[in-house]
Design a protein around this motif. Structure first.
Motif, short mmCIF file in Angstrom:
data_model
loop_
_atom_site.label_atom_id
_atom_site.label_comp_id
_atom_site.label_asym_id
_atom_site.label_seq_id
_atom_site.Cartn_x
_atom_site.Cartn_y
_atom_site.Cartn_z
N ALA A 66 -8.88 -1.29 5.71
CA ALA A 66 -9.39 -2.41 4.78
C ALA A 66 -11.01 -2.70 5.21
CB ALA A 66 -8.58 -3.67 4.80
N VAL A 103 -6.99 2.56 2.97
CA VAL A 103 -6.56 1.11 2.25
C VAL A 103 -6.12 0.22 3.31
CG1 VAL A 103 -5.15 0.21 0.58
CG2 VAL A 103 -6.34 2.33 0.03
N PRO A 161 -10.73 1.07 -1.26
CA PRO A 161 -10.15 0.00 -1.81
C PRO A 161 -10.95 -0.59 -2.86
CG PRO A 161 -10.54 -0.09 0.77
CD PRO A 161 -11.10 1.19 0.19
#
Ligand SMILES: Cc1cc2nc3c(=O)[nH]c(=O)nc-3n(C[C@H](O)[C@H](O)[C@H](O)COP(=O)(O)OP(=O)(O)OC[C@H]3O[C@@H](n4cnc5c(N)ncnc54)[C@H](O)[C@@H]3O)c2cc1C
Length: 271
Positions: free
Chosen positions: A118, A115, A125
């Motif tokens: 990204a 996460v 995500p």
């Protein structure tokens, strides 16, 4: 290639890690599973002066809190695929995690790392967005909770400050769900993926610029007609996606149709 020189500290406890991040700011990077950061170092696309290894911190716990699954930042992807608490609380998370890389990568890679990194093609995500997940970040100055919808700031960019560490992720479960992904080869990042959750009415995708993203027009069309036929759904999704990415719109729309069909199927099974 070899990485540029860097210092390395294995943090002994959470405050130690947070203090190092506070002291070194942008020059320091936490390392968890290393599955994304180490390749970036080897390619010299990241040049931190200090790596703060967080693997000894007590952030590997998984817990169920009502209908929400809570994962410490160091929970590995493979645990999402195999732990019965995940399949009981948020099976979408386990289904998506099975698409992450290969077995060895899933045994090293962590939910916090995924996460925080990204990658716009990453599965976790996308799931966080679809299920209304929350990210708990901690710094030497305190703790804050960030909604997944406000966490991503574009490819490889997040709302995290340089001195913040993700300590926990919250994954609300409940409701019928669907997940569909297309990748060129098994283990590759998704070329296109979609997740749909009936309870929340969310439909989220990867595969277009700005991913992961929700599709508000698709969500509104399903709200207006929960039984919207596949061909009509495909047309709405493709039109919405074409605005961002003409080449992959058809493929991503197909993933949307499949994810929504799965969610409807599960909803009928539960009724
Ligand atoms: C061959 C290959 C295939 C892959 N395929 C996929 C795939 O299909 N789908 C997918 O999603 N991923 C894939 N990955 C990436 C993998 O899932 C990584 O595990 C993940 O992206 C990062 O997790 P990590 O724990 O390894 O993080 P690391 O590599 O250790 O760190 C990644 C970034 O996150 C930061 N970070 C780590 N932990 C924290 C934390 N707790 N708080 C704040 N910042 C933190 C680091 O500083 C770094 O910037 C693949 C990787 C490889 C090598």
């Amino acid at each position: 290639m070899k990485p540029p020189p860097f210092d390395y500290v294995r943090a002994e406890h959470l405050d130690h890690a947070l203090e190092l991040l506070r002291e070194h700011g942008e020059d320091a990077k936490p390392v968890a599973g290393g599955q994304s950061l180490i390749p970036l170092l080897n390619l010299r696309m990241a040049r931190p002066a200090l790596l703060v290894d967080i693997n000894d911190l007590p952030l590997g716990e998984l817990a169920v809190d009502g209908s929400t699954l809570r994962t410490g930042a160091l929970v590995r992807h493979h645990a999402l695929c195999s732990d019965p608490r995940v399949s009981a609380t948020n099976p979408l998370l386990g289904a998506a995690a099975r698409h992450i890389g290969h077995r060895a990568i899933r045994h090293r890679g962590t939910v916090g790392g995924s996460v925080a990194h990204a990658d716009p093609a990453a599965e976790l995500p996308l799931v966080a967005l679809a299920c209304g997940g929350r990210i708990v970040a901690r710094s030497a100055g305190g703790t804050r909770e960030i909604a997944a919808a406000e966490f991503g700031n574009g490819p490889f960019m997040t709302a995290l400050e340089a001195d913040e560490l993700i300590v926990e992720l919250r994954w609300p479960g409940g409701g019928a769900w669907g997940f569909a992904e297309f990748a060129e080869r098994t283990g590759d990042f998704a070329t296109a993926a979609a997740a749909a959750v009936v309870l929340t009415g969310r439909v989220a995708i990867t595969g277009v610029p700005g991913s992961p993203a929700r599709l508000p027009t698709v969500e509104a069309a399903i709200r207006a007609d929960p039984g919207l036929a596949a061909e009509e759904l495909r047309a709405v999704a493709e039109a919405e996606l074409r605005e961002h990415e003409p080449h992959l719109a058809g493929l991503v729309a197909e993933m949307v149709v499949r994810a929504v069909a799965q969610a409807r199927h599960r909803e009928r099974g539960a009724a």
